[in-house]
Design a protein around this motif. Structure first.
Motif, short mmCIF file in Angstrom:
data_model
loop_
_atom_site.label_atom_id
_atom_site.label_comp_id
_atom_site.label_asym_id
_atom_site.label_seq_id
_atom_site.Cartn_x
_atom_site.Cartn_y
_atom_site.Cartn_z
N ASP A 1 -6.07 -0.88 -4.87
CA ASP A 1 -5.52 -1.38 -3.61
C ASP A 1 -6.47 -2.40 -2.99
O ASP A 1 -7.42 -2.03 -2.31
N GLU A 2 -6.23 -3.65 -3.24
CA GLU A 2 -7.07 -4.73 -2.74
C GLU A 2 -8.56 -4.39 -2.89
O GLU A 2 -9.30 -4.41 -1.92
N THR B 1 0.83 -1.20 0.00
CA THR B 1 0.00 0.00 0.00
C THR B 1 0.87 1.25 0.00
O THR B 1 0.58 2.23 -0.69
MG LIG Z 1 -2.33 -2.54 2.19
#
Ligand SMILES: [Mg+2]
Ligand SMILES: Nc1ncnc2c1ncn2[C@@H]1O[C@H](COP(=O)(O)OP(=O)(O)OP(=O)(O)O)[C@@H](O)[C@H]1O
Lengths: 346, 254
Positions: free
Chosen positions: A160-161, A45
């Motif tokens: 991001d995910e 991240t």
């Molecule tokens: Mg992350």
């Protein structure tokens, strides 16, 4: 192709003295979907936020389209993001959410509506434009978020995910959907995930991260078939760790067979063998003993012990009925180049 | 049985609430000799000070609310985005005004300002900073709850990544999602100012609560009538605020 859409050059990031990114280099190619894969806390991240401009690198450079953007604010980087958390503006309808970035760009209202409608159609939500985020399911919200990010035609899309809050079925569906839309629009994309299956199935290339560094960058099959390190091998997919000895000719003795390795190490070692790279035959004289079986869908795992070492062998479920706990079997590794670890297996 | 109990409690509570109100109403809108009448009320309302002091209080309420919001929204925005670890401290600080009695506040202010800026306290608007301090705990809490109810950081970043600058993000994303919290905060602040008596009398300013108290001495009937009307007015305000805060969003289009 013009310049590389995204480049990280020797990017370093520390949080209160602790190094999270240790001088990473990354080139994301035009139009590709690159997955940043790694365990929780490895800095995925953080790397993404540095590209987006929400975090400033302590050293190194970030280039977008060949231009150093280290000092360009996030709002001017032309980077689209879909977040892990639901990030739609709660007070705006789906259509207004998608149109938000277009309004920022000063597009007239009619064009905004038209474009937002097209994008909602692209993600399969043409009928839901008037709905508010709280009236949409989690999967639908992430689709709208995707449409919203695509609306401003970003030079890079960062995910991001985006699927981690969704249930398995919707996740699977959205994986395909994201991939389809990404191919259709052709936007260079970086996808952060800690799910190896997601990375392998969606990405053109996978960058495996480990403790603030890239352990390996390559195509999914390179990562899976020829992992560069034992970390990559065991993080991506499943490996058996089996005691082995490497003789002076570089031949590896493992599970009673002799194989080759490109490792320069000699002596006691640990061989890393994938469950599908082992062959198994019923054999009353065999040196391995079946301890159990686990049905996993199309494949079944046969758990055996070989001289006190637990080993997992995967076979097509159709052939699994030949094995049951207590049976003696023979297992044979079927690989050309064994990956070995210097330390002996515990 | 439990249903009976519930009803009984409800009725009892309603009575406790309604009896004084109805009594005040009866007292305020009747005279021993004439029966039902609006005379005391009209008498008070025709007093030129009524309008002036009501207007003064409404102005103070508006200014106080605006000042409190203008002060606290940026502060909370900053705390939530940049310094979340400081939030507990800020919250503890925000209740300080509750433990300082109004008299102490005024005496302190008197000593300080009469010595330094003698003109300051003679203006009615000098009440605004005091009222901002008084309403601080309530306004802080309402706004903070609003900030906590949204994923501020993600929303701000989403807006930023779509190209919006800080001002647009504040006006188009943050404030709309704080609307309910801002309404609650405003309501609390407005009602507090419209009912504040101690500071106003101590600093010799003629506000609406001061007018009510003075009327009570000359004409108790008029004061009772006004008090009932004030209460009703506040109720209306409250309902209007909560209606505005709950305006259904469904079906809206671009
Ligand atoms: Mg992350
Ligand atoms: N703002 C911050 N302040 C301090 N430490 C941080 C901050 N952001 C991240 N970290 C730390 O940096 C490390 C890497 O965080 P990061 O969020 O990049 O991990 P990640 O790979 O995305 O993990 P996950 O899969 O759990 O999301 C973590 O140890 C985290 O605690």
């Amino acid at each position: 192709m013009t310049s590389t859409p995204v480049q990280l050059q020797e990017v370093v990031k520390q949080f209160s003295g602790r190094t999270v990114l240790e001088s990473i280099d990354l080139n994301v190619h035009g139009g590709e979907l690159l997955a940043l894969l790694g365990p929780s806390g490895c800095g995925k991240t953080t790397a993404l936020r540095i590209i987006a401009g929400f975090e400033r690198a302590d050293a190194g450079r970030v280039l977008i389209g060949g231009r150093d953007v280290s000092r360009v604010p996030a709002s001017r980087r032309g980077v689209g993001i879909v977040f892990q958390a639901y990030s739609l503006f709660p007070h705006l309808s789906a259509e207004q959410n998608v149109a938000y970035g277009l309004a920022v760009r000063g597009l007239p209202r009619r064009e905004r509506r038209k474009r937002a409608g097209e994008l909602l159609e692209l993600v399969g939500l043409a009928e839901h434009g008037a709905k508010f985020p709280h009236q949409l399911s989690g999967g639908q919200q992430q689709r709208v978020a995707l449409a919203r990010a695509f609306a401003v035609e970003p030079s890079v899309l960062l995910l991001d995910e985006p699927l981690s809050a969704l249930d398995a079925f919707v996740r699977q569906q959205l994986r395909e959907e994201i991939r389809r839309v990404q191919r259709e629009v052709g936007t260079t994309t970086v996808l952060v995930t800690h799910d190896q299956e997601e990375a392998l199935s969606m990405a053109d290339r996978v960058a495996v991260m480990h403790q603030g560094r890239f352990a390996q960058i390559g195509t999914p099959s390179e990562i899976y078939r020829t992992p560069a390190s034992s970390f990559v091998a065991s993080f991506v997919g499943v490996v058996n760790r089996v005691p082995a000895t490497i003789n002076s000719n570089g031949r590896v003795g493992v599970l009673g067979a002799e194989l080759t390795t490109s490792s320069a190490h000699r002596g006691e070692a640990t061989a890393l063998l994938r469950p599908e790279d082992l062959q198994i035959q019923p054999d009353p004289e065999g040196r391995a003993l079946v301890t159990g079986t686990t049905l996993r869908g199309a494949i079944t795992s046969i758990e055996v012990t070989w001289q006190d070492t637990p080993v997992r062998v995967d076979v097509p479920t159709g052939t699994a009925t030949r094995f049951s706990a207590g049976d003696r079997v023979r297992i044979t590794p079927a690989v050309d180049n064994v990956l070995v670890e210097k330390e002996a297996a515990a | 049985m439990s249903r009976f109990l519930r009803t009984a409690v409800l009725v009892l509570a309603a009575l406790l609430f309604a009896v004084p109100l109805v009594s005040s109403g009866v007292f305020g809108f009747s005279l021993p000799t004439t029966g039902w009448t609006l005379d005391p009320l009209l008498g008070a309302v025709q007093n030129s000070q009524f309008r002036d002091q009501l207007l003064a209080s409404l102005t103070l309420a508006l200014l106080t609310t605006l000042a409190a919001l203008a002060l606290l929204i940026p502060t909370l925005l900053h705390l939530h985005l940049r310094l979340p670890q400081a939030l507990p401290v800020a919250e503890a600080l925000s209740v300080l005004p509750m433990v300082v009695p109004a008299v102490a506040l005024v005496n302190g202010a008197n000593l300080t300002f009469r010595a330094t800026v003698p003109g300051f306290l003679t203006s009615m608007y000098s009440l605004v900073p005091f009222y901002v301090v008084l309403t601080l705990p309530l306004v802080y809490r309402s706004l903070d709850a609003g900030f906590r109810a949204i994923d501020l950081r993600t929303l701000v970043q989403a807006s930023t990544s779509l190209g919006a600058g800080p001002i647009r993000t504040l006006l188009r994303v943050v404030l709309p999602n704080l609307r309910a919290a801002m309404l609650t905060a405003s309501l609390l602040s407005v009602t507090l100012v419209l009912g504040e008596y101690a500071l106003a009398t101590l600093l010799l300013h003629n506000t609406y609560p001061v007018f009510l108290a003075q009327t009570g001495q000359d004409s108790p009937h008029a004061a009772a009538a006004l008090a009932v009307l004030t209460l009703l007015g506040t109720w209306l305000l409250l309902s209007a605020f909560s209606l505005a805060g709950r305006r259904p969003r469904t079906g809206a289009t671009t």
